[in-house]
Design a protein around this motif. Structure first.
Motif, short mmCIF file in Angstrom:
data_model
loop_
_atom_site.label_atom_id
_atom_site.label_comp_id
_atom_site.label_asym_id
_atom_site.label_seq_id
_atom_site.Cartn_x
_atom_site.Cartn_y
_atom_site.Cartn_z
N ASN A 1 -20.90 122.72 -4.96
CA ASN A 1 -20.36 122.27 -6.24
C ASN A 1 -20.76 120.85 -6.62
OD1 ASN A 1 -18.68 124.52 -7.20
ND2 ASN A 1 -17.62 124.21 -5.26
N LEU A 2 -21.66 120.25 -5.87
CA LEU A 2 -22.00 118.85 -6.14
C LEU A 2 -22.61 118.65 -7.52
CD1 LEU A 2 -23.25 117.49 -2.73
CD2 LEU A 2 -21.26 116.75 -4.03
N GLY A 3 -23.40 119.59 -7.99
CA GLY A 3 -23.98 119.45 -9.33
C GLY A 3 -22.90 119.39 -10.40
N LYS A 4 -21.91 120.26 -10.30
CA LYS A 4 -20.81 120.26 -11.26
C LYS A 4 -19.98 118.99 -11.13
CE LYS A 4 -20.19 125.26 -11.56
NZ LYS A 4 -19.23 126.37 -11.31
N PHE A 5 -19.76 118.55 -9.89
CA PHE A 5 -19.00 117.32 -9.67
C PHE A 5 -19.75 116.13 -10.26
CE2 PHE A 5 -17.76 113.66 -6.98
CZ PHE A 5 -16.40 113.63 -7.26
N GLY A 6 -21.06 116.08 -10.07
CA GLY A 6 -21.87 115.01 -10.65
C GLY A 6 -21.79 115.00 -12.17
N TYR B 1 -10.90 128.08 -4.49
CA TYR B 1 -10.01 127.63 -5.56
C TYR B 1 -10.35 126.21 -6.01
CZ TYR B 1 -7.62 131.76 -4.03
OH TYR B 1 -7.34 133.05 -3.69
N TYR B 2 -11.57 125.79 -5.75
CA TYR B 2 -12.11 124.50 -6.16
C TYR B 2 -12.65 124.70 -7.56
CZ TYR B 2 -15.22 120.37 -5.67
OH TYR B 2 -15.86 119.18 -5.80
N ASN B 3 -11.98 124.14 -8.57
CA ASN B 3 -12.29 124.49 -9.94
C ASN B 3 -12.60 123.25 -10.77
OD1 ASN B 3 -12.16 125.31 -12.68
ND2 ASN B 3 -10.85 127.04 -12.12
N ILE B 4 -13.88 122.95 -10.93
CA ILE B 4 -14.31 121.78 -11.68
C ILE B 4 -13.90 121.89 -13.15
CG2 ILE B 4 -16.34 120.52 -12.53
CD1 ILE B 4 -15.96 119.95 -9.63
N GLU B 5 -13.97 123.09 -13.72
CA GLU B 5 -13.62 123.27 -15.13
C GLU B 5 -12.14 122.94 -15.36
OE1 GLU B 5 -15.28 125.60 -13.29
OE2 GLU B 5 -17.25 125.33 -14.20
N GLU B 6 -11.29 123.29 -14.42
CA GLU B 6 -9.86 123.01 -14.54
C GLU B 6 -9.59 121.50 -14.54
OE1 GLU B 6 -6.58 123.74 -11.34
OE2 GLU B 6 -6.84 125.61 -12.45
N ILE B 7 -10.26 120.79 -13.66
CA ILE B 7 -10.05 119.34 -13.63
C ILE B 7 -10.68 118.68 -14.85
CG2 ILE B 7 -12.05 118.66 -12.23
CD1 ILE B 7 -10.08 116.77 -10.74
N ASP B 8 -11.76 119.23 -15.36
CA ASP B 8 -12.36 118.74 -16.60
C ASP B 8 -11.35 118.86 -17.73
OD1 ASP B 8 -13.81 118.57 -19.09
OD2 ASP B 8 -15.65 119.05 -18.02
N ASP B 9 -10.70 120.01 -17.86
CA ASP B 9 -9.67 120.21 -18.87
C ASP B 9 -8.52 119.22 -18.70
OD1 ASP B 9 -11.10 122.32 -19.98
OD2 ASP B 9 -9.89 123.87 -19.00
N PHE B 10 -8.08 119.04 -17.45
CA PHE B 10 -6.98 118.10 -17.19
C PHE B 10 -7.35 116.70 -17.63
CE2 PHE B 10 -4.83 114.91 -14.73
CZ PHE B 10 -3.50 115.28 -14.87
N LEU B 11 -8.53 116.24 -17.23
CA LEU B 11 -8.95 114.89 -17.59
C LEU B 11 -9.12 114.75 -19.11
CD1 LEU B 11 -11.50 114.16 -14.74
CD2 LEU B 11 -9.23 113.15 -15.01
N SER B 12 -9.66 115.76 -19.75
CA SER B 12 -9.84 115.72 -21.21
C SER B 12 -8.51 115.54 -21.94
CB SER B 12 -10.53 116.99 -21.70
OG SER B 12 -11.84 117.07 -21.21
N LYS B 13 -7.47 116.13 -21.43
CA LYS B 13 -6.16 116.07 -22.07
C LYS B 13 -5.34 114.85 -21.68
CE LYS B 13 -5.86 121.10 -22.31
NZ LYS B 13 -5.29 122.29 -21.67
N ASN B 14 -5.68 114.22 -20.56
CA ASN B 14 -4.79 113.19 -20.03
C ASN B 14 -5.37 111.78 -19.94
OD1 ASN B 14 -2.20 114.64 -19.10
ND2 ASN B 14 -3.86 115.99 -18.45
#
Length: 123
Positions: free
Chosen positions: A3-8, A109-122
């Motif tokens: 998942n490093l590409g998505k994390f980057g 259950y490592y979900n980059i899209e979920e954390i992206d959504d969280f950061l976008s909203k918060n």
């Protein structure tokens, strides 16, 4: 490492808005257990020096994906791993010293899209 590409990409998207840190913990798939063929040949760390060397391997192999991202190394007593239930990998967001987001255990259950959504909203 998968998942490093998505994390980057996440780090790039939120650069200047959030600080990102990687904490290298105990080796999830030590070579002596032979869980995977073709995996990195990193044994269970016998001491802090070996753990630091493994973190350096992560830095080298991750290349651009972790460029500019500090890599901290957990103590041999696994204090960070135990506090954050991080083995083998997990995402957290800390805000004002408190856990604001706790991701699921990786790799399933490592979900980059979920954390992206969280950061976008918060932030």
């Amino acid at each position: 490492m998968a998942n490093l590409g998505k994390f980057g990409a996440l780090r790039t998207k939120f650069a200047g808005l959030a600080d990102f840190v990687t904490i290298y913990i105990a080796e999830a798939h030590p070579a002596e257990r032979k869980h995977f063929s073709g995996n990195y040949a990193i044994d269970t760390h016998a001491d802090m020096e070996q753990r630091i060397e493994a973190a350096k391997t992560l830095r080298e192999e991750a290349g651009e994906f972790l460029k500019g991202c500090p890599i901290m190394v957990d103590n041999m007593d696994d204090q960070a791993n135990l506090a954050y239930a991080a083995l083998p990998e997990r995402l957290y967001v800390l805000m004002d010293g408190n856990v604001a987001y706790q991701g699921g255990l990786g790799p399933f259950y490592y979900n980059i899209e979920e954390i992206d959504d969280f950061l976008s909203k918060n932030i």
